[in-house]
Design an enzyme around this catalytic site. Sequence first.
Site, PDB file in Angstrom:
ATOM      1  N   GLY A 113      -2.799   4.988 -44.923  1.00  0.00           N
ATOM      2  CA  GLY A 113      -3.788   3.962 -44.577  1.00  0.00           C
ATOM      3  C   GLY A 113      -3.192   2.570 -44.647  1.00  0.00           C
ATOM      4  O   GLY A 113      -3.380   1.747 -43.739  1.00  0.00           O
ATOM      5  N   HIS A 114      -2.454   2.288 -45.734  1.00  0.00           N
ATOM      6  CA  HIS A 114      -1.774   0.994 -45.834  1.00  0.00           C
ATOM      7  C   HIS A 114      -0.753   0.820 -44.708  1.00  0.00           C
ATOM      8  O   HIS A 114      -0.616  -0.260 -44.138  1.00  0.00           O
ATOM      9  CB  HIS A 114      -1.043   0.887 -47.180  1.00  0.00           C
ATOM     10  CG  HIS A 114      -1.942   0.882 -48.374  1.00  0.00           C
ATOM     11  ND1 HIS A 114      -1.982   1.911 -49.276  1.00  0.00           N
ATOM     12  CD2 HIS A 114      -2.842  -0.035 -48.816  1.00  0.00           C
ATOM     13  CE1 HIS A 114      -2.850   1.644 -50.227  1.00  0.00           C
ATOM     14  NE2 HIS A 114      -3.392   0.462 -49.977  1.00  0.00           N
TER      15      HIS A 114
ATOM     16  N   MET B 254      -2.858  -3.210 -53.538  1.00  0.00           N
ATOM     17  CA  MET B 254      -2.615  -3.023 -54.966  1.00  0.00           C
ATOM     18  C   MET B 254      -1.525  -1.971 -55.172  1.00  0.00           C
ATOM     19  O   MET B 254      -1.417  -1.381 -56.251  1.00  0.00           O
ATOM     20  CB  MET B 254      -3.899  -2.632 -55.690  1.00  0.00           C
ATOM     21  CG  MET B 254      -4.938  -3.738 -55.709  1.00  0.00           C
ATOM     22  SD  MET B 254      -6.076  -3.683 -57.106  1.00  0.00           S
ATOM     23  CE  MET B 254      -6.836  -2.085 -56.891  1.00  0.00           C
TER      24      MET B 254
END
Length: 528
Positions: free
Chosen positions: A35-36, A29
């Site tokens: 983390g992504h 999103m």
Amino acid sequence: MRLFTTTAGLHCYLDLYRHPLKIGFVPTMGALHAGHLSLIQHARRDNDRVIVSIFVNPLQFGPTEDFQQYPRRLEQDWQLCEQAGVDAIFAPAPEEMYGMRNVGRTLAPVPDSQLPIPNDLTQVVPPESMTSLLCGRSRPGHFQGVATVVAKLLNLVQPTHAYFGEKDAQQLAIIRRLVADLNLPVEIVGCPIVREASGLALSSRNQYLSAEQKEQASVLYRGLQQAQKKFKSGDRDRIVLIEAAQKEFALVPEVQIEYIELVHPTTLMRLEKVDEAGLLSIAARLGTTRLIDNVTLRDRQPILAIDGPAGAGKSTVARTVAQSLGLLYLDTGAMYRALTWLVLESGTSVKDEPAIAELASGSQIQLSTSDDLQTPVRVWIHDREVTQAIRSREVTAQVSAIAAQPYVRRELVKQQQRWGVKGGVVAEGRDIGTHVFPDAELKIFLTASAQARAQRRQQDLKNQAQPEVSLEQLERDIQERDTRDSTRALAPLRKAADAIEIQTDGLSIAEVTAQIVSLYHQRLSVPV
């Protein structure tokens, strides 16, 4: 890197690259963080093309949630994706995803905080048993919205692999169930939680927190660690584990716990005690920000994964390490040989891939430890022992062709992973630590220079009274093999990010074995 905002543009792009290349997909999103980026790194390592979607999905936001306020920063996300080696971004508007441009279409009444969604939109409804607990209690309709958008995105991109973070454990379990139930041809890859130095799990919503609140929020991880300590000391009871975490949470009253629960990591069923595995999951509020975190508790012996290039001594080392530690040597090569034997025994053509896929799907292969180091594993298929039969010349001649078939590999990897449920195994190959057992407690990448491997191969040929081959030719052959193994579409050679590399030049099998056994005891705190 390309940016697409329409499904037509995305489809045109993918039609150029989909076959025979592997497509890795990371749905997000936006408001990307480390983390992504770790998901993108996994996808980049495993695939030929990486697609990232950036879409704030209105379907998964409730009436009082932060849809309008949710951070949107496409320009920054673009830069991060470009630096991470992403090939294309898909960033559609809600109108593109949900067909809201149709004039005169009836729209369902929704809160002002959300965009209108067509009331006749087909949606995906996951099992209530998986959505009515944990985050589902306070977020009705959330996982239906997640399942719907993920199903749409997977259908649009049609990736070979899709990557999700383990922080959203309930979401990950539901998506895996969705893919299994709908027979979607994609492999769902769960990636470990990335944390700040304090232990706080990274989230796009962390930017709502002040520096002081971030420090306070780190109590969530400390509470999970306390429960994990209890688990490692032998406590398996739900109440004991939850109380250990709650004692830590009580030290920071600003963090309001919404729930803390112990469930099965796959089915999400509530557990009274951990048998093989449990997921201790929490949600909390700090000010206006909602945070989630979890830890998986596994009651199993450790798994030791050994990967590396051909000629590095993996098989011999894995066998001797397993014998030294009293673990099962998971002879994956023997499993492929057993299936090859079954194919030949049944009279099936080795070129009849559908028939072989049927045999693989219904095969029941059993392994057990043997005291014979030359044959360290006894092998059965359909209750018939084939330990010696699978070493025949006929099986040897055909096993490579059968092992290269994607459906064969898929089915046998499933069986290998079932062996890993209780742990206590040593496995070796090209992608054991990256794919078969990504959660292995200890990962080793065993390697050696091409020159050293050529010398070993030459000595093996002499020992076997085979015709002599020059070192130069053997070295060229090994380098070509390395290139093929690392670039092949199926099970490419990869070093796991958390693997320990051991360079074996000048070391004997006994010395390499001793190093790995020592690491096993040191890293896993296993008494010698």
